[in-house]
Design a protein around this motif. Structure first.
Motif, PDB file in Angstrom:
ATOM      1  N   LEU A 196      -4.053  -2.561   2.216  1.00  0.00           N
ATOM      2  CA  LEU A 196      -3.754  -2.150   1.067  1.00  0.00           C
ATOM      3  C   LEU A 196      -3.083  -3.369   0.051  1.00  0.00           C
ATOM      4  N   ILE A 199      -5.851  -5.914  -0.907  1.00  0.00           N
ATOM      5  CA  ILE A 199      -6.501  -5.382  -2.213  1.00  0.00           C
ATOM      6  C   ILE A 199      -5.708  -5.293  -3.498  1.00  0.00           C
ATOM      7  N   TYR A 259      -7.676   6.117  -4.436  1.00  0.00           N
ATOM      8  CA  TYR A 259      -7.392   5.906  -2.994  1.00  0.00           C
ATOM      9  C   TYR A 259      -7.298   7.649  -2.368  1.00  0.00           C
ATOM     10  N   ILE A 292     -11.000   3.706  -2.324  1.00  0.00           N
ATOM     11  CA  ILE A 292     -10.512   3.396  -0.977  1.00  0.00           C
ATOM     12  C   ILE A 292     -10.311   4.485  -0.171  1.00  0.00           C
ATOM     13  N   ASP A 294      -9.007   5.891   3.225  1.00  0.00           N
ATOM     14  CA  ASP A 294      -8.064   5.645   4.330  1.00  0.00           C
ATOM     15  C   ASP A 294      -8.375   6.441   5.360  1.00  0.00           C
ATOM     16  N   LEU A 320     -14.352   0.934  -0.147  1.00  0.00           N
ATOM     17  CA  LEU A 320     -13.740   0.271   0.903  1.00  0.00           C
ATOM     18  C   LEU A 320     -13.268   1.267   1.823  1.00  0.00           C
ATOM     19  N   ILE A 338     -10.990  -3.333   7.469  1.00  0.00           N
ATOM     20  CA  ILE A 338     -11.383  -2.841   6.063  1.00  0.00           C
ATOM     21  C   ILE A 338     -12.937  -3.180   6.207  1.00  0.00           C
TER      22      ILE A 338
END
Lengths: 483, 483
Positions: A196, A199, A259, A292, A294, A320, A338
């Protein structure tokens, strides 16, 4: 500031206790470790730390004050005002405290600092900690691996994107999740938090907005805010993040990224449905809103594996993807990854090289061995069974003691139960009361601002005995505060 | 973008070479690794990479253009313009390239990127690399350590400031250098570069100025500039950094910190004299200018140990001291330390926790074992002898081949010789010519802007055979360019 690990009073010594304390603090000041302007802990805290009467502390501090080393200032507490050198000379030393207040990085939020501090006490019952209990970490197996393997590891720098051997293994590992990623589109990082940070430093403008679930883990860290970005929460339903208003929000709030933690969300434990995943990817494609994803909890399912990751549905480099060994094999390894479009990975890799020259090659070696030897698969099966058993145990306790007080979800994987207390209660007070009794909580307001109704419970850290004892006492505390 | 490690042509396959290349690039585009806007490498570079005729490349790219996947744009090269999804739908995907150009972090300077890239070629002769040759890294000894030790390591997070066991050992280790530091005033970091990054994020305002030696290693990284700070170079003489004008500079340039490498300076190899150290600490005290002392080369002396570190002279917490295992045991460990006043260490520790949750506990374990077992002392003695022998060897070659071309210092420790070429020559041209012949240089302009006269030579990486061959050829290249 005073680590019990570092120094303790010698109670059988001839030297009086106040003299020992005086000498200890004096040496701290004299060699510059407690620089001028440093605040001395409160008398009460010192007394507790050294397990002496407060009068002993008062005596020791009195001596230091008489020496001209410290001074009590109204509203500021007791401050270091002089040291060896400054007693001899006339110019004051640099004011480190003004430096400490500078810097673009915000300090950790207070309650997180309190939690971090409480976690250093090994006796505390941790009901919300998001890491595997030490007894579930495969330290022995890891040691065995180091002892049996004859393959040499390198002590040199690895390639800029991380060990090519490890990236090849990860490419295979990801294939099983439906993610096609060649080694050159994978970057090895030192855990998800660093992903993170890279990014935030590498891809975003100050003033741009990150969308995230409400509540979200991301609210507990400052990584985007310290780089000048805003967070904007999107509501969830039982299938996950609501997608209807994303387009409007993007236009209204200068949205740059979304995210999300689709599998075993932190802090709610929710699993995003397959349909919602497809819907989310489609909406984000349409709105040109990169994601993103996760997925650090993705391997921790109990009965069935979660739907395909967003990254597996994504066929145009919209996502990502982040993964990590921290929640499965051990956070101490500090290894994550990543996955994304190559120009993005190249950029993040360049920044990674500029911030720490890559991750530990020892840790990278260990993770590669772990993946290639089959140890990982073997271990993760065991962890799934253990966590499922702990979840069941915890749900049983909730059914027995929280039925009238709160409601909760039953997670299908991961670490967390999001406990919703029926009545709004003063959560900060609950936190303090529990802490006083040796129980550490993760209150909801860590994950969503001003929340007064939730706790993040986790069944991954405390022992079963501790879980039982801690949760039952928690139910009583909630009852008291609900009155 | 095209790593030879990742994919190679199958020259014995039935499938024509152009078809293989076509399919490879197509798959890269289709699965989103080469996102829309990605620039395809030049035809010449592709031909070189795949070792085929340029016509084969032209053919393959022609097919991709016909498919509508790539497009040649005047002045922009060949760009990915479509992929699976975008061929089916009407909305374009997110423009990752605009993201890649965002972010507060500056990309690495071009010549550093070129150097990093050239370093991936194992055949290149590296005449300026600042790390121990793989043959000097004690990988075998490290493996032995892991195999013989019965002490368990932890896979959990370490304490916020790093493993207390390691910090206790470092406290002892530092005592031998005259530095008094208790474990609570030591922070474990992932190498020296991360130390600088934490300082830039945690202690400094945008717009403040860092003083440093001219030339300096710090000019080769962007860690302070990316956080909005300026660098201001201070001249050196044969005893080190000149201190006369520091006070004036501080007032004129909003000086916040002084960064120095007193022992075996990077890139000049200089050793700051004992008198200059005392003088520098006194001036900085007077001017209230804190110091970052970078001592990562301090243990690498040849005949006698360097004068006491600035931190050992400092008795009021003026100095933040940095050390590391990267230059001695192995950069792949990624373990360094910062020593300073406790409020500063507390602040940096909080930021470290917010950026990567601490350093690899595996690496911390290894360093602790290394220090406590006596392996470190044993190893460092060997490295000193090896480096001294390499220095002598290199100086002999310089005496034989560079006498009329350049002058140089004879370092008393560390890795570097700062070669001053008598005539100003086009350094960038020298770099390119040498690279073309398989010799990698570190030109002076990496360490001081617009320099056209210096090279950083290092005798720590290349083999003796390579050093001889590379340096003799270098002398010829300098001669040619001096005409």
């Amino acid at each position: 500031m005073l680590s019990p690990e570092e120094w303790t009073l010698n109670k059988s010594s001839q030297t009086p206790l106040h003299q020992q304390i005086y000498e200890y603090i004096q040496s701290k000041i004299m060699n510059g470790e407690w620089s001028i302007g440093t605040r001395i802990p409160a008398q009460r805290d010192l007394a507790k730390k050294f397990q002496v009467n407060r009068s002993t502390i008062v005596y020791a501090l009195g001596e230091l004050t008489a020496d001209g080393l410290i001074e009590s200032k109204v509203g500021k507490g007791t401050i270091v005002v002089n040291n060896t050198w400054s007693l001899l000379a006339s110019t004051p030393p640099p004011d480190w405290n003004s430096y400490v207040k500078s810097g673009s990085y915000q300090p950790n939020i207070q309650i997180i600092q309190d939690i971090n501090k409480a976690e250093t006490n090994p006796k505390i019952i941790r009901l919300g900690t998001g890491e595997l209990s030490p007894e579930l970490l495969p330290a022995e197996k890891m040691q065995q691996m180091f002892q049996s393997r004859s393959r040499m590891f390198s002590l040199g720098y690895s390639e800029p994107k991380g060990s090519i051997h490890l990236r090849e293994l990860l490419s295979e590992y990801l294939k099983a999740k439906g993610i096609i990623a060649s080694p050159s589109s994978i970057l090895i990082v030192s855990g998800g938090l660093q992903a993170l940070q890279l990014i935030s430093l590498g891809l975003l403008h100050r003033g741009s907005t990150i969308f995230l679930e409400t509540p979200s883990y991301l609210n507990s860290v400052h990584v985007f805010q310290s780089a000048g970005m805003n967070l904007f929460g999107i509501p969830m339903d039982h299938e996950g993040l609501l997608t209807d208003s994303l387009g409007r929000f993007k236009r209204q709030h200068n949205g740059a990224l979304l995210y999300t933690i689709p599998s075993f969300h932190n802090p709610t434990g929710m699993l995003m449905s397959s349909n919602r995943r497809i819907d989310l990817v489609n909406v984000c494609k349409k709105e040109r809103l990169p994601i993103i994803e996760d997925d650090v909890y993705g391997d921790l399912w109990f009965d069935r594996s979660p739907p395909a990751p967003l990254k597996a549905i994504d066929n145009q480099g919209l996502v990502l993807y982040m993964g990590s060994m921290s929640k499965t094999v051990g956070p101490g390894l500090r290894i994550g990854w990543i996955v994304g479009p190559e120009p993005v990975i190249d950029r993040l890799s360049d920044i990674k090289m500029q911030t720490d020259y890559g991750s530990s090659s020892l840790s990278q070696f260990a993770v590669a061995e772990w993946l290639s030897s089959g140890f990982y698969d073997e271990h993760i099966k065991k962890i799934r069974a253990e966590l499922k058993c702990r979840r069941d145990f915890t749900i049983d306790i909730l059914n027995a003691h929280f039925k009238d007080l709160a409601s909760w979800n039953i997670p299908e994987g991961g670490f967390y139960i999001w406990l919703c207390i029926h009545k709004q209660i003063p959560i900060r007070k609950l936190f303090a009361k529990a802490l006083n009794e040796g129980i550490l909580l993760n209150p909801g307001n860590v994950y969503v601002r001003n929340d007064q109704q939730h706790l993040r419970l986790s069944y991954c850290y405390a022992s079963l005995g501790q879980l039982k004892k801690g949760l039952i006492r928690l139910s009583e505390l909630i009852q008291e505060l609900s009155k």
